[in-house]
Design a protein around this motif. Structure first.
Motif, PDB file in Angstrom:
ATOM      1  N   THR A  11       0.824  -1.150   0.041  1.00 32.04           N
ATOM      2  CA  THR A  11       0.100  -0.080   0.106  1.00 32.04           C
ATOM      3  C   THR A  11       0.861   1.333  -0.100  1.00 32.04           C
ATOM      4  OG1 THR A  11      -0.348   0.112   2.364  1.00 32.04           O
ATOM      5  CG2 THR A  11      -1.615  -1.216   1.381  1.00 32.04           C
ATOM      6  N   ARG A  12       0.070   2.378  -0.576  1.00 26.87           N
ATOM      7  CA  ARG A  12       0.904   3.583  -0.429  1.00 26.87           C
ATOM      8  C   ARG A  12       1.376   4.035   1.176  1.00 26.87           C
ATOM      9  NH1 ARG A  12       0.799   6.292  -5.209  1.00 26.87           N
ATOM     10  NH2 ARG A  12      -0.431   5.251  -6.815  1.00 26.87           N
ATOM     11  N   PRO A  55      10.719   5.111  -2.021  1.00 26.87           N
ATOM     12  CA  PRO A  55       9.717   5.499  -2.941  1.00 26.87           C
ATOM     13  C   PRO A  55      10.165   5.210  -4.272  1.00 26.87           C
ATOM     14  CG  PRO A  55      10.656   7.209  -1.821  1.00 26.87           C
ATOM     15  CD  PRO A  55      11.265   6.284  -1.237  1.00 26.87           C
ATOM     16  N   ASN A  56      11.358   5.099  -4.789  1.00 37.16           N
ATOM     17  CA  ASN A  56      11.865   5.025  -6.090  1.00 37.16           C
ATOM     18  C   ASN A  56      11.610   3.581  -6.523  1.00 37.16           C
ATOM     19  OD1 ASN A  56      13.726   4.223  -3.795  1.00 37.16           O
ATOM     20  ND2 ASN A  56      15.274   3.615  -5.503  1.00 37.16           N
ATOM     21  N   LEU A  57      11.358   2.693  -5.680  1.00 37.63           N
ATOM     22  CA  LEU A  57      10.971   1.447  -6.176  1.00 37.63           C
ATOM     23  C   LEU A  57       9.591   0.881  -6.685  1.00 37.63           C
ATOM     24  CD1 LEU A  57      12.888  -0.800  -3.418  1.00 37.63           C
ATOM     25  CD2 LEU A  57      13.734   0.139  -5.641  1.00 37.63           C
ATOM     26  N   PHE A  58       8.932   2.058  -6.496  1.00 37.53           N
ATOM     27  CA  PHE A  58       7.458   2.121  -6.804  1.00 37.53           C
ATOM     28  C   PHE A  58       7.149   3.205  -7.870  1.00 37.53           C
ATOM     29  CE2 PHE A  58       8.336   0.459  -2.823  1.00 37.53           C
ATOM     30  CZ  PHE A  58       7.804  -0.874  -2.787  1.00 37.53           C
ATOM     31  N   LYS A  59       6.137   2.903  -8.735  1.00 40.82           N
ATOM     32  CA  LYS A  59       5.469   4.050  -9.638  1.00 40.82           C
ATOM     33  C   LYS A  59       4.186   4.722  -8.834  1.00 40.82           C
ATOM     34  CE  LYS A  59       6.598   1.136 -13.652  1.00 40.82           C
ATOM     35  NZ  LYS A  59       6.327   0.670 -14.804  1.00 40.82           N
ATOM     36  N   LEU A  60       4.607   5.748  -8.201  1.00 42.03           N
ATOM     37  CA  LEU A  60       3.716   6.327  -7.485  1.00 42.03           C
ATOM     38  C   LEU A  60       2.667   7.426  -8.133  1.00 42.03           C
ATOM     39  CD1 LEU A  60       6.106   7.484  -4.365  1.00 42.03           C
ATOM     40  CD2 LEU A  60       4.550   5.463  -4.452  1.00 42.03           C
ATOM     41  N   HIS A  61       3.072   7.570  -9.392  1.00 36.98           N
ATOM     42  CA  HIS A  61       1.902   8.189 -10.308  1.00 36.98           C
ATOM     43  C   HIS A  61       0.925   7.357 -10.876  1.00 36.98           C
ATOM     44  CE1 HIS A  61       5.034   6.890 -12.930  1.00 36.98           C
ATOM     45  NE2 HIS A  61       4.433   7.114 -13.995  1.00 36.98           N
ATOM     46  N   GLU A  83     -13.386  -1.279 -15.296  1.00 35.98           N
ATOM     47  CA  GLU A  83     -11.914  -1.503 -14.697  1.00 35.98           C
ATOM     48  C   GLU A  83     -11.613  -1.618 -13.355  1.00 35.98           C
ATOM     49  OE1 GLU A  83      -8.119   0.861 -16.408  1.00 35.98           O
ATOM     50  OE2 GLU A  83      -9.160   1.995 -15.111  1.00 35.98           O
ATOM     51  N   GLN A  84     -10.662  -2.717 -12.796  1.00 41.99           N
ATOM     52  CA  GLN A  84     -10.448  -2.799 -11.465  1.00 41.99           C
ATOM     53  C   GLN A  84      -9.072  -1.982 -11.045  1.00 41.99           C
ATOM     54  OE1 GLN A  84     -10.130  -6.904  -9.823  1.00 41.99           O
ATOM     55  NE2 GLN A  84     -11.368  -7.539 -11.669  1.00 41.99           N
ATOM     56  N   ASN A  85      -9.296  -1.164 -10.040  1.00 43.49           N
ATOM     57  CA  ASN A  85      -8.241   0.040  -9.468  1.00 43.49           C
ATOM     58  C   ASN A  85      -8.048  -0.626  -8.188  1.00 43.49           C
ATOM     59  OD1 ASN A  85      -6.658   1.688  -8.473  1.00 43.49           O
ATOM     60  ND2 ASN A  85      -7.652   3.438  -9.716  1.00 43.49           N
ATOM     61  N   TRP A  86      -6.762  -1.250  -7.949  1.00 47.84           N
ATOM     62  CA  TRP A  86      -6.367  -1.782  -6.637  1.00 47.84           C
ATOM     63  C   TRP A  86      -5.792  -0.867  -5.672  1.00 47.84           C
ATOM     64  CZ3 TRP A  86      -3.671  -6.343  -9.599  1.00 47.84           C
ATOM     65  CH2 TRP A  86      -4.564  -7.210 -10.191  1.00 47.84           C
ATOM     66  N   GLY A  87      -5.423   0.622  -6.329  1.00 47.48           N
ATOM     67  CA  GLY A  87      -5.036   1.509  -5.259  1.00 47.48           C
ATOM     68  C   GLY A  87      -3.545   1.471  -5.113  1.00 47.48           C
ATOM     69  N   PHE A  88      -2.903   0.451  -5.135  1.00 50.19           N
ATOM     70  CA  PHE A  88      -1.491   0.248  -4.642  1.00 50.19           C
ATOM     71  C   PHE A  88      -0.596   0.768  -5.842  1.00 50.19           C
ATOM     72  CE2 PHE A  88      -2.691  -4.242  -5.361  1.00 50.19           C
ATOM     73  CZ  PHE A  88      -1.834  -4.387  -6.322  1.00 50.19           C
ATOM     74  N   PRO A  89       0.523   1.212  -5.606  1.00 57.19           N
ATOM     75  CA  PRO A  89       1.584   1.583  -6.780  1.00 57.19           C
ATOM     76  C   PRO A  89       2.160   0.318  -7.307  1.00 57.19           C
ATOM     77  CG  PRO A  89       2.438   2.115  -4.743  1.00 57.19           C
ATOM     78  CD  PRO A  89       1.091   1.527  -4.375  1.00 57.19           C
ATOM     79  N   MET A 139       2.029  -5.753 -15.869  1.00 51.83           N
ATOM     80  CA  MET A 139       0.837  -5.072 -14.894  1.00 51.83           C
ATOM     81  C   MET A 139       0.116  -4.406 -15.528  1.00 51.83           C
ATOM     82  SD  MET A 139      -0.374  -5.169 -11.937  1.00 51.83           S
ATOM     83  CE  MET A 139       0.704  -5.979 -10.692  1.00 51.83           C
ATOM     84  N   TRP A 140      -1.310  -4.304 -15.264  1.00 52.25           N
ATOM     85  CA  TRP A 140      -2.296  -3.098 -15.626  1.00 52.25           C
ATOM     86  C   TRP A 140      -2.117  -1.858 -14.934  1.00 52.25           C
ATOM     87  CZ3 TRP A 140      -5.091  -3.200 -20.034  1.00 52.25           C
ATOM     88  CH2 TRP A 140      -6.211  -2.141 -20.198  1.00 52.25           C
ATOM     89  N   GLU A 141      -1.519  -0.691 -15.494  1.00 56.06           N
ATOM     90  CA  GLU A 141      -1.181   0.304 -14.895  1.00 56.06           C
ATOM     91  C   GLU A 141      -2.114   1.407 -15.107  1.00 56.06           C
ATOM     92  OE1 GLU A 141       2.863   1.109 -15.598  1.00 56.06           O
ATOM     93  OE2 GLU A 141       3.680  -0.734 -14.426  1.00 56.06           O
TER      94      GLU A 141
END
Length: 778
Positions: A500-501, A510-516, A526-532, A572-574
């Motif tokens: 989770t964020r 934070p550099n290990l995750f696509k926070l945008h 569409e399913q949006n799971w909320g985590f990066p 991954m679906w982004e």
């Protein structure tokens, strides 16, 4: 018995290290296009650069050969095989393939006949089997009668006469029960003409590779031998079906042959049970399953012939009951601690009067244990207050100066300080930050961790309380894990596809995750799971250090693990956070992405990996999972249901936590149930209920399946016995994907102490696993 394998005498005069030895490598491998190659760390094998690997030449048919000159000073030569074809194939890295050149002389030749180590048998070298199911925790009483453990650098070539040959056998024998040992028996007089008394001992290099060697006359070649396993009482329990014949090519005086133990029972399979830790109910539980409750699950598995306990994620998820919403990939969930045991720990260690805290703990058991479902907010609050009370009764100074506590703290320092600082700051952010759930909005950065956790910080008291809870969670989970190992039971953990964020991981790195972006899945809606999503390119910059630390940490407790949505390691679906529809990333190169990401994860530990590969699976995924030895998943109602056709490297499951147990499915999806009945039973009218004989048939079909593992939810097991069924099958649901109402609150309706006494049911299940060949080593 024959003399033991020559091992280096460390006090002796150093052996000659001048000159070179020629390795004549031979392998039989069917290949229409491409070439066999060998890669390794030495410059003579290309320095681990596959493009510079030694390439073999075809010698006729499927026989390949190469010669490599290596310096005697190398001592031990390490290498592995790569098949360079249309798609490259890497052999399973069971353990380093190696040849010792110690004791050799300049100009000597070692004739090496290797076999490609494929992923299917390699799965049995993982700690799931080698440490737990077969190894039983490597207890002292067992290791006394097992093969001596040695490194290849300890093995020396002996003096060989002019009319003699030294043959060294390197054997992969994954199925060796605790206390048993592997030996060589052979035809020559030097091996006692097949006698048990003159059998040749072997040493264990680790990961189930055994090495033995014998010096025989040239006239005895080709050497005929076979391998035999003996129990702790020196009784033969398993012998190979066929005899091996080894020749020395080109007059070589030193021969190495590499092969696998040829078991009469060609394929091992096992069975297990799936249950969330939170769902286990014992008479010591506090309204929720606790780590120490796993010991009762182990007892039940031993009684029924099951060998694997599969659980859901157990990381701290804060106030969210979903185990897939972890606020740390390292910290354990505070609700799983047994407060009573914590109080007893300090009563014993310091002689403190903890009667008040013990009484409080018992009152919580009495109050919360009768609940049929988990009262998550209540339990979270009650346990925190009680743990604080225990901490206060002991005193911060005693907690802090506990030598065992300090040893644990030093060992866990890489994550626990950051986690403690995260927890302290999270509580502060909730007081003034209306976006506290997004760590990128926090006023304090991870670089300020030392300012929060040092002994002079005003927050230090809260920091120590965080350490205190995590220390006791570790102790209790470790105790349960060791108990499982010693009883031949493996514990299988679970890795969520994301974090989770609002997590210590995102705050710290934070550099290990696509926070945008957000991870999700395509569809309407569409399913949006909320985590990066993971930033794999960034992760690979430091050789996936975060993954390696995470998995090494998990390996303290688990012997196998499930990767939730393993397809996310390929693509991954982004979904952009600022709006708009999502898309897959990467768009292509899925085989390369999957191999790169999964191999980094696989080499981080020795745990068995199982991947949840359900849904829309790209064509590139199954071959990669097969090549790496990652087990897929088969849910009977979501495939053709023909369990006897499942691939070996799969987990066969009657249902899972994300769908209804079989009895509820039968009632909610009558069309599917009727189709199942008509296909697999085909007699009469499909009954309602269903009757318990239907549940028994479903379990038996899974035990009879061709999958390496069958792991079925405890709900589906107890439904096999009418009197053991819950009153309402809807209460047996764990999660309904897409819903947040009433999910993740499941508790087994039966106390484990009572289930252990159900002799007729337990005997039936034990008989079923045994008759279907599950758990039979030899």
């Amino acid at each position: 018995m024959s003399a033991p394998l020559p091992l280096a005498d460390k006090s002796a005069v150093p052996l000659n290290e001048d000159g070179f030895v020629t390795l004549r490598l031979r392998m039989n491998y069917g290949l229409d296009r491409g070439v066999v190659s060998a890669s390794g760390p030495g410059t003579y094998f290309g320095g681990n650069d596959v493009k510079k690997a030694v390439q073999f030449k075809r010698k006729g048919g499927d026989d390949w050969e190469a010669e490599v000159k290596v310096p005697i000073s190398a001592g031990v030569v390490y290498y592995h095989y790569v098949i360079q074809s249309t798609t490259w194939r890497y052999e399973a890295r069971i353990c380093d393939r190696s040849v010792s050149v110690k004791g050799m002389k300049d100009g000597d030749i070692i004739d090496v006949s290797d076999s490609f180590r494929s992923a299917k048998p390699a799965t049995l070298a993982t700690s799931c089997f080698s440490k737990a199911i077969f190894g039983r925790g490597h207890q002292d009483q067992n290791t006394k009668t097992e093969n001596t453990v040695a490194g290849m650098d300890e093995i020396v070539w002996p003096e060989v006469g002019p009319k003699q040959v030294c043959v060294r056998a390197s054997v992969y024998a994954p199925r060796v029960e605790a206390g048993h040992s592997v030996w060589m028996r052979g035809k020559p007089d030097a091996m006692g003409a097949w006698s048990h008394e003159s059998r040749v001992p072997m040493v264990h290099l680790g990961n189930r590779i055994y090495v033995g060697q014998v010096v025989v006359d040239v006239s005895d070649m080709p050497l005929e031998y076979k391998l035999t396993i003996y129990d702790a009482n020196d009784k033969e329990v398993c012998s190979e079906k066929d005899v091996h014949k080894v020749s020395a090519m080109g007059g070589a005086k030193h021969v190495v042959t590499d092969h696998s133990f040829n078991y009469p029972n060609p394929q091992f399979k096992t069975a297990g049970v799936a249950i969330p830790v939170s769902g286990i109910k014992t008479r010591e539980s506090t309204g929720i399953g606790e780590f120490l409750d796993l010991k009762k699950m182990v007892d039940w598995c031993v009684k029924t012939g099951l060998q694997v306990i599969q659980i859901l994620p157990i990381n701290d998820s804060g106030e969210d009951p979903s185990p897939y919403s972890a606020s740390s990939s390292f910290a354990l969930h505070p609700t799983n601690v047994r407060c009573k045991t914590v109080a007893e720990y300090y009563s014993t260690k310091y002689g403190l009067d903890m009667s008040g805290q013990l009484g409080w703990a018992q009152s919580l058991i009495d109050k919360l244990n009768p609940n049929w479902k988990i009262d998550y907010p209540k339990i979270l609050d009650e346990k925190k207050r009680l743990m604080d009370a225990i901490f206060d009764a002991v005193g911060q100074e005693k907690v802090w100066k506990d030598e065992e506590f300090q040893a644990w703290l030093q060992h866990q320092e890489s994550w626990v300080k950051t986690y403690a600082a995260f927890k302290v700051q999270l509580n502060k952010e909730k007081g003034f930050n209306n976006k506290w759930w997004d760590t990128s909005t926090w006023r304090v950065r991870v670089s300020e961790t030392q300012g929060i956790t040092n002994e002079h910080s005003p927050d230090f008291g809260q920091v120590v309380r965080v350490y205190f809870t995590q220390y006791h969670l570790h102790r209790q989970l470790k105790e349960a894990s060791l108990y499982a190992e010693q009883n031949g039971i493996a514990i299988k953990g679970d890795i969520p596809i994301g974090v989770t964020r609002c997590s210590a991981d995102v705050w710290a790195e934070p550099n290990l995750f696509k926070l945008h972006k957000n991870a999700g899945a395509p569809g309407d809606p569409e399913q949006n799971w909320g985590f990066p999503p993971y930033n794999w390119d960034e992760m690979h910059r430091d050789d996936c250090s975060w993954w390696k630390r995470r998995l090494k940490h998990m390996e303290q407790y688990f012997h196998a693990y499930r990767i939730d949505h393993v397809l996310g390691f390929f693509r991954m679906w982004e979904i952009p956070q600022n709006g708009g529809g999502g898309s897959y990333y990467p768009q292509g190169g899925l085989r390369e992405a999957g191999l790169r990401n999964l191999r980094a994860v696989q080499t981080a530990s020795n745990m068995l990996i199982c991947g949840e590969d359900l849904g829309n699976v790209p064509d590139e995924v199954p071959p990669v999972l097969l090549e790496l030895g990652v087990l897929g998943l088969r849910i009977q109602r979501w495939c053709d249901g023909q369990t006897w056709k499942y691939p070996l490297l799969t987990v066969a499951a009657s249902s899972c936590h994300d769908c209804s147990p079989c009895r509820l499915w039968w009632n909610e999806e009558w069309g599917g149930a009727e189709g199942w009945y008509n296909f697999f039973v085909g007699k009469g009218t499909c009954p309602g209920g269903p009757p318990d004989w239907i549940s028994q048939k479903i379990i038996k079909m899974h035990c009879e399946s061709s999958s390496l593992l069958t792991v079925n939810p405890i709900q589906d097991y107890v439904d096999c016995w009418e009197k053991l069924r819950s009153k309402n099958p809807k209460n047996d649901m764990i999660n309904r994907p897409g819903s947040t109402d009433g999910v993740w609150l499941y508790r087994c309706h039966l106390f484990m102490e009572d289930l252990l006494k159900e002799e007729s049911f337990n005997d039936w299940l034990q008989k079923t696993t045994k008759e279907t060949g599950r758990g039979v080593a030899y």
